[in-house]
Design a protein around this motif. Sequence first.
Motif, short mmCIF file in Angstrom:
data_model
loop_
_atom_site.label_atom_id
_atom_site.label_comp_id
_atom_site.label_asym_id
_atom_site.label_seq_id
_atom_site.Cartn_x
_atom_site.Cartn_y
_atom_site.Cartn_z
N MET A 33 -1.73 -33.00 10.71
CA MET A 33 -0.62 -33.59 9.97
C MET A 33 0.05 -32.58 9.05
N HIS A 34 -0.69 -31.62 8.54
CA HIS A 34 -0.07 -30.59 7.70
C HIS A 34 1.02 -29.84 8.48
N ARG A 35 0.72 -29.51 9.73
CA ARG A 35 1.72 -28.86 10.59
C ARG A 35 2.88 -29.80 10.89
N ALA A 36 2.59 -31.08 11.05
CA ALA A 36 3.65 -32.05 11.35
C ALA A 36 4.65 -32.13 10.21
N TYR A 37 4.13 -32.23 8.98
CA TYR A 37 5.01 -32.37 7.81
C TYR A 37 5.85 -31.11 7.57
N ALA A 38 5.41 -29.98 8.10
CA ALA A 38 6.14 -28.72 7.89
C ALA A 38 7.24 -28.50 8.93
N ARG A 39 7.26 -29.32 9.98
CA ARG A 39 8.25 -29.12 11.05
C ARG A 39 9.66 -29.51 10.59
N ASP A 40 10.64 -28.73 11.01
CA ASP A 40 12.02 -29.02 10.65
C ASP A 40 12.50 -30.34 11.25
N ALA A 99 8.38 -21.91 -8.39
CA ALA A 99 8.22 -21.96 -6.94
C ALA A 99 7.15 -22.99 -6.57
N ALA A 100 7.40 -23.71 -5.50
CA ALA A 100 6.42 -24.69 -5.03
C ALA A 100 5.18 -23.94 -4.53
N PRO A 101 4.01 -24.50 -4.73
CA PRO A 101 2.80 -23.82 -4.26
C PRO A 101 2.76 -23.77 -2.74
N THR A 102 2.13 -22.75 -2.22
CA THR A 102 1.95 -22.63 -0.77
C THR A 102 0.76 -23.48 -0.37
N VAL A 103 1.01 -24.46 0.47
CA VAL A 103 -0.06 -25.35 0.92
C VAL A 103 -0.60 -24.84 2.26
N PRO A 104 -1.89 -24.58 2.34
CA PRO A 104 -2.43 -24.11 3.62
C PRO A 104 -2.36 -25.19 4.69
N ALA A 105 -2.44 -24.78 5.95
CA ALA A 105 -2.36 -25.74 7.06
C ALA A 105 -3.71 -26.41 7.34
#
Length: 202
Positions: free
Chosen positions: A155-162, A21-27
């Motif tokens: 940017m962390h939130r940006a990269y997570a957006r669908d 599983a990919a690690p969970t990256v915090p925001a």
Amino acid sequence: MRGRNEILADIRRNKPAFAAAAPTVPAYDDAYPSDTDSLIARFIEVLEKMGGTWAEPKVDETLDATMRRVLAERLPDNAIIASTVPEIAGNRRVRRDDDPHTLHDVDAAVLRARFGIAETGSVCFTERELIVNAIGYLAQHLVVLLDPAQIITNMHRAYARDDYKQAAYTVFHTGPSATADIEGVLVRGAQGVRSLTVIPVG
């Protein structure tokens, strides 16, 4: 020396049997304000630090009038305004099959941003907003319509957006083009747009 195909075949044969599983990256955005008004204020502060302009429409002022007011000193009377949004007409249509070279004379491009980022004061465009990707670089000035509710923390939130992940092309614009590498003098509009104005609109 072993060939590429042999090396790749060895890698395939020796792949682990299980999928890790990919690690969970915090925001990394716990320090950002949680209320919308404060997040907008943070965005405006950074946008202006990066040379951009926040242009709040006046009471009973149309978006077209707001655009012309903030660009009045920057645009000639016969300015070519290419708009990709229905709210502002402009005088140059942008079509998906346009040769980018034909946009070389655009004075101002009017675009809607997909979202904004408070961390950097950036606005995000995908191929859907740009219509022709080069318009974001060839225009002398950018006027950006941004829904304040679509301002996110970083940017962390940006990269997570669908919508970011599903786009074929994505670009983040952070203020006008600038360089300070010649004698340490800051020059705006050196390699791209000379100004970037954000108009808040839902």
